[in-house]
Design an enzyme around this catalytic site. Sequence first.
Site, short mmCIF file in Angstrom:
data_model
loop_
_atom_site.label_atom_id
_atom_site.label_comp_id
_atom_site.label_asym_id
_atom_site.label_seq_id
_atom_site.Cartn_x
_atom_site.Cartn_y
_atom_site.Cartn_z
N GLY A 255 0.78 -1.24 0.00
CA GLY A 255 0.00 0.00 0.00
C GLY A 255 0.81 1.27 0.00
CB ALA A 256 4.43 2.04 0.18
N GLY A 257 2.71 2.65 -2.37
CA GLY A 257 2.46 3.42 -3.58
C GLY A 257 1.08 4.03 -3.60
CG ASP A 258 -2.12 1.53 -3.36
OD1 ASP A 258 -1.91 1.66 -4.59
OD2 ASP A 258 -2.23 0.41 -2.82
#
Length: 323
Positions: A255-258
């Site tokens: 979820g880091a990119g999100d």
Amino acid sequence: MPDIIATGEMLIDFVSTEAGVSLVDAPAFTKAAGGAPANVAVGAARLGLSSGFMGMVGDDVFGRFLQQTLEENKVDTSALRFSTEARTALAFVSLRADGERDFIFYRHPSADMLYSPEDVDPQYVASARIFHYGSISLGAERSMAATLHALDIARQHDLFISYDPNLRLNLWSSEQAARNGIQIGWPHANLVKVSEEELYFLTGIADHDQAARSLWHDRLKLMVVTLGSRGTLYFTPDASGKVPGYSVPVIDTTGAGDGFLAGLLYKLAPSLDALAASSLEQPVLHSALRFANAVGALTTTRRGAIPSLPTLSQVEALLPPPE
């Protein structure tokens, strides 16, 4: 009505309770709501944008849990649909010792793959300012048709369109099928967020500048290439640059990119007209990318995607400006 609407998959992530192991060696798993577009919707809502999610989950306990999770995070679910044909998708996730994530998905098919053009509410799409989508929904016939239908509506009403070509090779029949599917979504976007690994996968070009420009098209106003803790590269029609990132203790990169993209859209929301007109000032863009880098970094400090997405106060209070 929402400032931003995200469409695509929403699923249950079962995240390994122990870091540094493969799925084979994971001793246990923690349930967490996930799915890249849903993560962006929740991330934006936590930061202060009004947010909605369009898609399909199973008419089962996991689907209702996902609906509850969205609503608890102030994401509008009036356009969420429930399938009696298939169950909610599941993913098992671990962070290996080499820092890469190990995934296995249960989608044979899952409810999100059955989302159809008839499930799309045109008035709901038209009510937003930003429309966000990913590439996973382009991998099944019905959900691809629904995504492209929603994109047509978004363009007709001049929404700002954001795309995340989220590469999950084990959801495609082959590498070429993944490239082809991702490319289907590419020409519609005003903003694209891509990792450096995804950029190389799509182009085979090692030089970031050459690779990014080889994928440029007339609708595109901003491409960002995420480099993890090293920061972010950005490309506009007539400029490019790099904004440094943050180093934090990494627990789980899911979820880091999100989170990064939610932070970027939050900061750019007041300047969409300038960005669409290619007249956004560089200091404004740099500030937005620094903020997005901070959100992405914070998202890695806890397990799971949605549970780890930070609030505005956490972003502003926890991280100092990068050196």
